[in-house]
Design a protein around this motif. Structure first.
Motif, PDB file in Angstrom:
ATOM      1  N   TRP A 178     -11.540  16.690   5.975  1.00 21.56           N
ATOM      2  CA  TRP A 178     -10.515  15.996   5.185  1.00 21.56           C
ATOM      3  C   TRP A 178      -9.268  15.678   6.008  1.00 21.56           C
ATOM      4  CZ3 TRP A 178     -10.541  13.925   0.278  1.00 21.56           C
ATOM      5  CH2 TRP A 178     -11.649  14.211  -0.512  1.00 21.56           C
ATOM      6  N   SER A 179      -9.147  16.256   7.204  1.00 22.72           N
ATOM      7  CA  SER A 179      -7.949  15.966   8.007  1.00 22.72           C
ATOM      8  C   SER A 179      -7.957  14.525   8.504  1.00 22.72           C
ATOM      9  CB  SER A 179      -7.850  16.926   9.191  1.00 22.72           C
ATOM     10  OG  SER A 179      -8.862  16.615  10.118  1.00 22.72           O
ATOM     11  N   LYS A 180      -9.112  13.885   8.429  1.00 21.04           N
ATOM     12  CA  LYS A 180      -9.199  12.484   8.887  1.00 21.04           C
ATOM     13  C   LYS A 180      -9.050  11.520   7.698  1.00 21.04           C
ATOM     14  CE  LYS A 180     -10.244  13.683  13.108  1.00 21.04           C
ATOM     15  NZ  LYS A 180      -9.423  14.895  12.943  1.00 21.04           N
ATOM     16  N   LYS A 181      -8.950  12.078   6.494  1.00 18.51           N
ATOM     17  CA  LYS A 181      -8.974  11.189   5.322  1.00 18.51           C
ATOM     18  C   LYS A 181      -7.588  11.026   4.696  1.00 18.51           C
ATOM     19  CE  LYS A 181     -13.610  12.687   4.004  1.00 18.51           C
ATOM     20  NZ  LYS A 181     -14.450  13.157   2.933  1.00 18.51           N
ATOM     21  N   HIS A 182      -7.274   9.793   4.371  1.00 12.40           N
ATOM     22  CA  HIS A 182      -6.011   9.506   3.680  1.00 12.40           C
ATOM     23  C   HIS A 182      -6.326   8.684   2.442  1.00 12.40           C
ATOM     24  CE1 HIS A 182      -3.273  10.775   6.935  1.00 12.40           C
ATOM     25  NE2 HIS A 182      -4.256  10.397   7.717  1.00 12.40           N
ATOM     26  N   ASN A 183      -5.631   8.976   1.359  1.00 14.15           N
ATOM     27  CA  ASN A 183      -5.809   8.180   0.159  1.00 14.15           C
ATOM     28  C   ASN A 183      -4.824   7.018   0.189  1.00 14.15           C
ATOM     29  OD1 ASN A 183      -5.294   7.345  -2.695  1.00 14.15           O
ATOM     30  ND2 ASN A 183      -6.908   8.836  -3.049  1.00 14.15           N
ATOM     31  N   VAL A 184      -5.349   5.811   0.361  1.00 17.52           N
ATOM     32  CA  VAL A 184      -4.483   4.620   0.381  1.00 17.52           C
ATOM     33  C   VAL A 184      -4.623   3.908  -0.954  1.00 17.52           C
ATOM     34  CG1 VAL A 184      -3.942   2.466   1.575  1.00 17.52           C
ATOM     35  CG2 VAL A 184      -4.843   4.396   2.871  1.00 17.52           C
ATOM     36  N   ILE A 185      -3.477   3.700  -1.605  1.00 16.23           N
ATOM     37  CA  ILE A 185      -3.490   3.052  -2.929  1.00 16.23           C
ATOM     38  C   ILE A 185      -3.034   1.610  -2.756  1.00 16.23           C
ATOM     39  CG2 ILE A 185      -2.552   3.153  -5.274  1.00 16.23           C
ATOM     40  CD1 ILE A 185      -1.797   6.154  -4.500  1.00 16.23           C
ATOM     41  N   ILE A 189       8.623  14.485  -1.535  1.00 16.05           N
ATOM     42  CA  ILE A 189       7.248  13.948  -1.474  1.00 16.05           C
ATOM     43  C   ILE A 189       6.956  13.478  -0.052  1.00 16.05           C
ATOM     44  CG2 ILE A 189       7.985  11.690  -2.424  1.00 16.05           C
ATOM     45  CD1 ILE A 189       5.067  11.665  -3.730  1.00 16.05           C
ATOM     46  N   MET A 190       5.835  13.967   0.481  1.00 15.75           N
ATOM     47  CA  MET A 190       5.482  13.608   1.862  1.00 15.75           C
ATOM     48  C   MET A 190       4.865  12.206   1.911  1.00 15.75           C
ATOM     49  SD  MET A 190       5.792  17.001   1.824  1.00 15.75           S
ATOM     50  CE  MET A 190       4.405  17.773   1.054  1.00 15.75           C
ATOM     51  N   GLY A 191       4.094  11.841   0.864  1.00 12.97           N
ATOM     52  CA  GLY A 191       3.491  10.515   0.839  1.00 12.97           C
ATOM     53  C   GLY A 191       4.508   9.462   0.444  1.00 12.97           C
ATOM     54  N   GLY A 192       4.044   8.216   0.380  1.00 10.47           N
ATOM     55  CA  GLY A 192       4.963   7.146  -0.004  1.00 10.47           C
ATOM     56  C   GLY A 192       4.421   5.788   0.375  1.00 10.47           C
ATOM     57  N   ILE A 193       5.343   4.844   0.519  1.00  8.74           N
ATOM     58  CA  ILE A 193       4.928   3.477   0.877  1.00  8.74           C
ATOM     59  C   ILE A 193       4.490   3.501   2.336  1.00  8.74           C
ATOM     60  CG2 ILE A 193       5.644   1.068   1.005  1.00  8.74           C
ATOM     61  CD1 ILE A 193       7.963   1.828  -0.936  1.00  8.74           C
ATOM     62  N   CYS A 217       6.179   6.405   3.874  1.00  7.20           N
ATOM     63  CA  CYS A 217       5.322   7.381   4.539  1.00  7.20           C
ATOM     64  C   CYS A 217       5.088   6.865   5.954  1.00  7.20           C
ATOM     65  CB  CYS A 217       4.008   7.575   3.795  1.00  7.20           C
ATOM     66  SG  CYS A 217       2.993   8.835   4.586  1.00  7.20           S
ATOM     67  N   THR A 218       5.863   7.421   6.890  1.00  8.86           N
ATOM     68  CA  THR A 218       5.722   7.041   8.301  1.00  8.86           C
ATOM     69  C   THR A 218       4.670   7.898   8.976  1.00  8.86           C
ATOM     70  OG1 THR A 218       7.387   8.675   8.909  1.00  8.86           O
ATOM     71  CG2 THR A 218       8.189   6.439   8.529  1.00  8.86           C
ATOM     72  N   ALA A 243       0.833  -1.216   0.000  1.00 10.69           N
ATOM     73  CA  ALA A 243       0.000   0.000   0.000  1.00 10.69           C
ATOM     74  C   ALA A 243       0.860   1.255   0.000  1.00 10.69           C
ATOM     75  CB  ALA A 243      -0.902  -0.004   1.227  1.00 10.69           C
ATOM     76  N   LEU A 244       0.395   2.272  -0.732  1.00  8.87           N
ATOM     77  CA  LEU A 244       1.025   3.608  -0.674  1.00  8.87           C
ATOM     78  C   LEU A 244      -0.028   4.580  -0.165  1.00  8.87           C
ATOM     79  CD1 LEU A 244       2.430   2.110  -3.392  1.00  8.87           C
ATOM     80  CD2 LEU A 244       3.783   4.188  -3.189  1.00  8.87           C
ATOM     81  N   ILE A 245       0.417   5.689   0.402  1.00  5.40           N
ATOM     82  CA  ILE A 245      -0.527   6.594   1.058  1.00  5.40           C
ATOM     83  C   ILE A 245      -0.098   8.058   0.879  1.00  5.40           C
ATOM     84  CG2 ILE A 245       0.669   6.340   3.301  1.00  5.40           C
ATOM     85  CD1 ILE A 245      -2.103   6.446   4.655  1.00  5.40           C
ATOM     86  N   ASP A 246      -1.086   8.948   0.839  1.00  3.01           N
ATOM     87  CA  ASP A 246      -0.858  10.404   0.823  1.00  3.01           C
ATOM     88  C   ASP A 246       0.012  10.876  -0.343  1.00  3.01           C
ATOM     89  OD1 ASP A 246      -2.331  10.563   3.145  1.00  3.01           O
ATOM     90  OD2 ASP A 246      -0.617  10.828   4.478  1.00  3.01           O
ATOM     91  N   MET A 247      -0.118  10.241  -1.500  1.00  2.00           N
ATOM     92  CA  MET A 247       0.767  10.562  -2.624  1.00  2.00           C
ATOM     93  C   MET A 247       0.505  11.938  -3.241  1.00  2.00           C
ATOM     94  SD  MET A 247       3.053   8.224  -3.049  1.00  2.00           S
ATOM     95  CE  MET A 247       3.674   8.263  -4.727  1.00  2.00           C
ATOM     96  N   GLU A 248      -0.614  12.575  -2.886  1.00 12.02           N
ATOM     97  CA  GLU A 248      -0.899  13.901  -3.455  1.00 12.02           C
ATOM     98  C   GLU A 248      -0.002  14.985  -2.878  1.00 12.02           C
ATOM     99  OE1 GLU A 248      -2.790  12.068  -1.479  1.00 12.02           O
ATOM    100  OE2 GLU A 248      -4.368  13.171  -0.448  1.00 12.02           O
TER     101      GLU A 248
END
Ligand SMILES: Cc1cc2nc3c(=O)[nH]c(=O)nc-3n(C[C@H](O)[C@H](O)[C@H](O)COP(=O)(O)OP(=O)(O)OC[C@H]3O[C@@H](n4cnc5c(N)ncnc54)[C@H](O)[C@@H]3O)c2cc1C
Length: 502
Positions: free
Chosen positions: A495-502, A336-340, A361-362, A220-225
């Protein structure tokens, strides 16, 4: 195909990879694979410094507050706690391993950077912090009985068998593919992806390989925006662009437009030391209005050369004397702040695969990274990755031979494709984004995915990373930190509670 077996595989020789390897070195055999020369990394290029609450009047709590505020309600507070609490002991470890941070008498020389409430940035030889740290770590590593460093070797993919990561497959100039298998596990420390943007401060190696490999392997990757654009790259067209560190503004330099206006006062109460996204957008707005932007560092005067020798040299190479001339600047993709997605020990969602440094992404950066927290993140979490990974029992390395396309080596054609990807990303997913622009960008990237032969591995890694960033940016219908949507300019609390998980 040649096969090699070891205990641990580390991919990347930036601060995250080197610190992980050195921390693992006491527990077993480590192979570090890196795709260019050992010192070619963003870590080596880092200028300003590394943040840690080691000064008088500072505390991990203050560092924590600055990090959380800059991350705009999206950081993981537990990760941030670990980062700031472990920072002072990590500085001691780096010092023990040979880094010579600058001192003023018997105290650390501490710089100030944007969004930090106090001076807490340790640096080496003024503005050569990354080179100072990585050279010291490489020296520690050379001749280490348990660690082998293999350079000019590109990891092309992860080997996943029966639900766990067992190793990697590499390609390199001249030799055929080689399979490296790990009894304990694999650590991706492949850094960021700035090279997918037309304007970037990132090294040529930063093509997003780690993000793409993890994605192909099902992690999974997260917060890639959330991409950070540094406000002040030297406005001279070259790849990578030369960074004019934020520490220069920390020493009193100010931004002016071509009309001589100190325009930052119009954009933020913290003026030139406002968060990076605010300063980048302010410069972008000035440029969109047809006004060129400069950094006026004349207040630093003749001290500039001594305090920022590297930046000084680059400016002089372009005929600019920072003590007397204005320095032309422009924003550029930087981090990039997002990542794996990882847990607090760098574990990804794929068993036996760990990630560390910019590729991970820790949760410490949230929507925006506090300056000088990324070298720190790599150094801190490397120790935690090593502590966890070394406790693992051996796994089977008996895996079937993976199938892999042969590498295309036509550099000229590759460069043409890369240029096209970079321009698409700059236009569609740059400092200011819109739904229309992102949709256009996504469809152009899809076209290129069909057009570019699969042997252009870096191009395909860039395309996958680009796609993840643009889809996530389209999904987040608000503006927060490094992600700014012209069609949704507000920061919306839900939106502060939402994360995009890919
Ligand atoms: C110009 C500049 C200045 C900066 N200044 C600062 C600063 O002052 N303070 C701060 O905290 N941060 C700074 N940053 C950010 C910081 O440098 C990076 O976020 C950090 O160094 C990332 O470290 P890393 O080890 O994760 O990745 P990197 O240092 O980028 O290392 C990645 C490694 O992975 C290798 N690699 C990549 N793909 C593959 C592959 N497929 N196969 C094999 N190897 C691969 C690369 O060759 C490289 O060795 C700066 C960044 C830049 C670009």
């Amino acid at each position: 195909m040649t096969r090699r077996v070891t205990d641990f595989i580390v991919v990347g020789s930036g601060i995250a990879g080197l610190m992980t390897a050195l921390s693992l070195g006491k527990s077993g055999q480590v192979i570090v694979l890196t795709k260019a020369k050992e010192e070619q990394s963003n870590s080596y290029r880092a200028q300003g410094g590394i943040a840690a609450a080691v000064g008088e009047g500072d505390s991990p709590e203050l560092h924590r507050q600055d990090t959380l505020r800059t991350g705009v309600d999206l950081c993981d507070p537990k990760s941030v706690d670990i980062l700031v609490q472990m920072a002072p002991e990590t500085i001691r470890l780096l010092t023990k391993w040979g880094t010579r941070f600058d001192r003023e008498g018997d105290k650390w020389a501490l710089g100030r950077e944007g969004s930090h409430s106090v001076s807490r940035i340790l640096h080496v030889s003024g503005d050569a912090t990354g080179a100072g740290i990585t050279s010291a770590l490489l020296k520690q590593l050379s001749g280490h009985p348990q660690i082998e460093l293999v350079t000019h070797t590109m990891v092309a993919d992860l080997i996943v068998h029966e639900g766990a990561c067992r190793g990697v497959i590499t390609v390199d100039e001249g030799k055929g593919p080689v399979i490296y298998l790990a009894r304990k596990g694999v650590v991706l420390a492949t850094g960021g992806c700035g090279q997918i943007y037309r304007y970037t401060t990132n090294d040529l190696v930063s093509t997003g390989d780690g993000f793409a490999m993890a994605h192909r392997a099902g992690a999974a990757l997260i917060d890639m925006e959330f991409v950070q654009f540094h406000p002040t790259a030297l406005a001279v067209e070259q790849n990578p662009m030369v960074l004019v560190s934020e520490a220069v503004r920390g020493e009193g330099a100010v931004l002016v437009n071509e009309q001589g206006e100190l325009f930052m006062a119009r954009y933020h109460e913290w003026k030139d030391l406002a968060p990076r996204d605010v300063v980048s957008r302010a410069i972008y707005s000035e440029m969109q209005a047809g006004r060129r932007v400069y950094l006026d560092a004349q207040v630093i005067g003749s001290r500039f050369e001594e305090r920022f020798p590297k930046i000084y040299r680059y400016c002089r190479m372009h005929g600019i004397d920072p003590a007397h001339d204005l320095i032309p600047v422009t924003p550029a993709a930087h981090f990039i702040m997002g990542g794996i997605q990882t847990d607090l020990f760098g574990r990804t969602t794929l068993p036996r695969l760990f990630a560390c440094g910019e590729v991970a992404c820790t949760g410490v950066h949230g929507a925006n990274r506090l300056a000088s927290n990324s070298l720190l993140e790599g150094a801190v979490f490397a120790q935690r990755v090593a502590a966890k990974l070394s406790s693992y029992a051996d796994q089977s390395v008996d895996v079937p031979e993976p199938v892999y396309p042969s590498l295309c080596r036509d550099k000229q054609i590759e460069e043409t494709w890369k240029k096209e990807i970079r321009q698409i990303m700059w236009d569609a997913a740059g400092i200011v984004r819109t739904s229309e622009g992102l949709l256009t960008g996504i469809s152009r990237i899809k076209e290129l995915q069909n057009q570019i032969p699969s042997g252009f591995i870096e191009c395909h890694n860039m395309l996958i990373t680009a796609q993840m960033i643009m889809n996530a940016a389209l999904w987040r219908r608000e503006s927060r930190g490094g992600h700014y949507r012209h069609d949704f300019p507000e920061t919306i609390p839900e939106w502060s509670k939402k994360h995009n998980v890919i």
